[in-house]
Design a protein around this motif. Structure first.
Motif, mmCIF file in Angstrom:
data_model
loop_
_atom_site.group_PDB
_atom_site.id
_atom_site.type_symbol
_atom_site.label_atom_id
_atom_site.label_comp_id
_atom_site.label_asym_id
_atom_site.label_seq_id
_atom_site.Cartn_x
_atom_site.Cartn_y
_atom_site.Cartn_z
ATOM 1 N N ILE A 1 0.832 -1.207 0.000
ATOM 2 C CA ILE A 1 0.000 0.000 0.000
ATOM 3 C C ILE A 1 0.869 1.260 0.000
ATOM 4 O O ILE A 1 0.607 2.216 -0.732
ATOM 5 N N GLU B 1 -1.334 3.205 -6.817
ATOM 6 C CA GLU B 1 -1.661 4.459 -7.503
ATOM 7 C C GLU B 1 -1.260 4.373 -8.971
ATOM 8 O O GLU B 1 -2.004 4.780 -9.860
ATOM 9 N N MET C 1 -4.002 -8.585 -5.117
ATOM 10 C CA MET C 1 -5.416 -8.346 -4.805
ATOM 11 C C MET C 1 -6.117 -9.643 -4.418
ATOM 12 O O MET C 1 -7.012 -9.644 -3.579
ATOM 13 N N LYS D 1 -6.898 -4.949 -2.026
ATOM 14 C CA LYS D 1 -8.022 -4.738 -2.946
ATOM 15 C C LYS D 1 -8.861 -3.553 -2.483
ATOM 16 O O LYS D 1 -9.265 -2.703 -3.291
ATOM 17 N N GLU E 1 -7.880 -1.029 -0.663
ATOM 18 C CA GLU E 1 -7.112 0.197 -0.861
ATOM 19 C C GLU E 1 -7.188 0.653 -2.321
ATOM 20 O O GLU E 1 -7.425 1.823 -2.597
ATOM 21 N N LEU E 2 -7.001 -0.308 -3.210
ATOM 22 C CA LEU E 2 -7.056 0.028 -4.634
ATOM 23 C C LEU E 2 -8.438 0.577 -4.979
ATOM 24 O O LEU E 2 -8.564 1.563 -5.711
ATOM 25 N N ALA F 1 -10.455 2.137 -3.085
ATOM 26 C CA ALA F 1 -10.582 3.508 -2.564
ATOM 27 C C ALA F 1 -9.856 4.502 -3.468
ATOM 28 O O ALA F 1 -10.353 5.596 -3.762
ATOM 29 N N ILE F 2 -8.660 4.093 -3.916
ATOM 30 C CA ILE F 2 -7.897 4.962 -4.825
ATOM 31 C C ILE F 2 -8.683 5.203 -6.107
ATOM 32 O O ILE F 2 -8.846 6.337 -6.569
ATOM 33 N N GLU F 3 -9.189 4.104 -6.671
ATOM 34 C CA GLU F 3 -9.927 4.218 -7.932
ATOM 35 C C GLU F 3 -11.170 5.075 -7.752
ATOM 36 O O GLU F 3 -11.524 5.865 -8.636
ATOM 37 N N ILE G 1 -2.491 11.584 -4.551
ATOM 38 C CA ILE G 1 -3.747 10.830 -4.521
ATOM 39 C C ILE G 1 -4.280 10.741 -3.089
ATOM 40 O O ILE G 1 -5.491 10.816 -2.857
ATOM 41 N N ARG H 1 -7.858 11.990 -1.996
ATOM 42 C CA ARG H 1 -8.828 11.141 -1.298
ATOM 43 C C ARG H 1 -9.406 11.861 -0.080
ATOM 44 O O ARG H 1 -10.584 11.745 0.222
#
Lengths: 256, 180
Positions: A7, A13, A32, A39, A41-42, A44-46, B172, B176
């Motif tokens: 992470i 990112e 993932m 998964k 975290e990704l 949330a980023i997306e 990012i 967020r």
């Protein structure tokens, strides 16, 4: 790698921004599966990127939707192309083209062979031409000696050892150069060589060795050692390499 | 975001896999603006942008089977298609990358003052977004909207690759915070 390390590494990112390499993509996909927190975290980023994009949305013209919906509705399902019977004409055309192909292969093959033959013949002709040219050059050299206006000819006549033998000396009055035409000497026995002598003040002086061992060479006029003056010339048969004074039998002799 | 909760994302994906046209219409209604916004960042010509948008949605429809939920959100997948199609179109139209970069540089440096400011007013972007540090915004925009690789960003901004990577993450994270 632990989930926290993944992470904090920044690779998620990179992935979400669509910048990951194929290798990184495969790696992230594997993680993932392995770590639910990766998964999450990704995701949330997306989601944050998605919200960012929505904040910057530009509504397109309403006509675009219509065009797209028409286009996807109008696209027929992929259908297999029906197998059509081939007409008789095309069968003949196909057969003819196969025949032509084989004919062409045969001609290519036969022309290739002819080409190879021609190349061999050409190479042979070249060799012959080179041989002839070198003969002509040698003859021209001979003729140059004979035709030289300063050239004085001395005939050496056969003596007891070989009454039929003969040789000719070409003595250049201006330079003292001496040439010998030894073509009428008997072939020298193995291990022996003819040696030319100039008689100067009644004594024999070495005039050089005659080349007779190499086939053909003896038929050409050979350049010998120069003599400023000489009363006579003689050729004796000596051991290979010659002697400082004549030891062997004298074959021919002639006075200047 | 005012999504009409007609489909959950799972339902939407399932329906699109079945080639359900009404689900696709829903997809278009919800996402076309965001995707068009991405195209418009790269393409000045509104008409050309809409052509690319049309092509993008047709491609999404035709290639929907390639989308895998395990690998990320639906929107991220659609953004990748959008960005690649836009970049391909620009290239096929003879835009050289170098030219694009210099134009972008212009666009980026003028982002806040001119075009950015009018965009914010006209679309009504939340005030929070304008608080995002300009250098972070630049990084996110270059990557997300212009499809620059991190190497290209590194060259473009004269910044070591490692710095690009860490700053991208910080950007990012900050984004967020603002979005939630």
């Amino acid at each position: 790698m632990k989930a926290e390390e993944i992470i904090s590494s920044g690779i998620l990112e990179t992935y979400a921004l669509g910048l990951a390499t194929a290798e990184e993509t495969a790696q992230v996909n594997a993680w993932m599966q392995q770590y639910p927190e990766v998964k999450a975290e990704l995701d949330a980023i997306e989601l944050s990127m998605q919200q960012y994009a929505f904040e910057n949305a530009v509504v397109p013209a309403s006509s675009v939707k219509e065009k797209i919906m028409n286009q996807i509705a109008g696209e027929p399902q992929k259908s297999k192309a029906p197998v059509k019977p081939i007409s008789a004409l095309w069968k003949y055309v196909a057969a003819a083209s196969v025949i032509l192909l084989f004919g062409s292969i045969y001609f290519n093959w036969s022309y290739y062979n002819k080409l190879k033959e021609s190349e061999t013949a050409l190479a042979q002709s070249r060799t012959n031409l080179e041989t002839a040219n070198s003969k002509i050059n040698a003859m021209n050299d001979d003729m140059a000696v004979v035709k030289n206006k300063y050239s004085r000819t001395v005939s050496l006549d056969g003596l007891e050892a070989a009454p039929d033998a003969a040789a000719k000396i070409f003595w250049m009055k201006n330079s003292g150069e001496v040439y010998v035409d030894a073509s009428n000497l008997p072939t020298a026995p193995h291990g022996m060589q003819y040696q030319l002598w100039g008689i100067v003040d009644g004594k024999p002086v070495d005039g050089g060795m005659l080349v007779t061992s190499n086939s053909g060479s003896q038929y050409h006029i050979q350049k010998m050692k120069s003599f400023g003056k000489a009363e006579a010339f003689a050729i004796t048969l000596e051991k290979e390499g010659g002697n400082p004074t004549p030891q062997g039998k004298m074959y021919v002799m002639g006075k200047l | 975001m005012q999504e009409i909760k007609k489909y959950s994302e799972d339902e939407l994906v399932a329906a699109l896999n079945m080639q359900d046209e009404s689900a696709f219409a829903f997809l278009y209604d919800n996402y076309s603006g965001a995707l068009n916004g991405i195209i418009m960042r790269m393409v000045d010509d509104k008409q050309l942008a809409e052509d690319i948008l049309q092509e993008t949605f047709v491609k999404i429809w035709n290639n929907f089977k390639q989308y895998n939920q395990d690998k990320g959100r639906l929107f991220t997948w659609m953004v990748n298609i959008t960005r690649n199609l836009t970049i391909d179109t620009l290239r096929s139209k003879g835009y050289k990358k170098q030219q694009k970069i210099s134009q972008d540089e212009y666009a980026v440096t003028n982002y806040k003052e001119s075009s950015g400011a009018t965009n914010i007013d006209s679309i009504g972007i939340s005030k929070q977004l304008t608080l995002l540090k300009p250098e972070f915004k630049k990084l996110i925009d270059l990557a997300y909207y212009f499809g620059y690789t991190q190497e290209e960003i590194s060259k473009q901004l004269n910044m070591p690759l490692g710095t690009v990577k860490t700053r991208m993450r910080s950007a990012i994270i900050e984004l967020r915070k603002m979005m939630t």
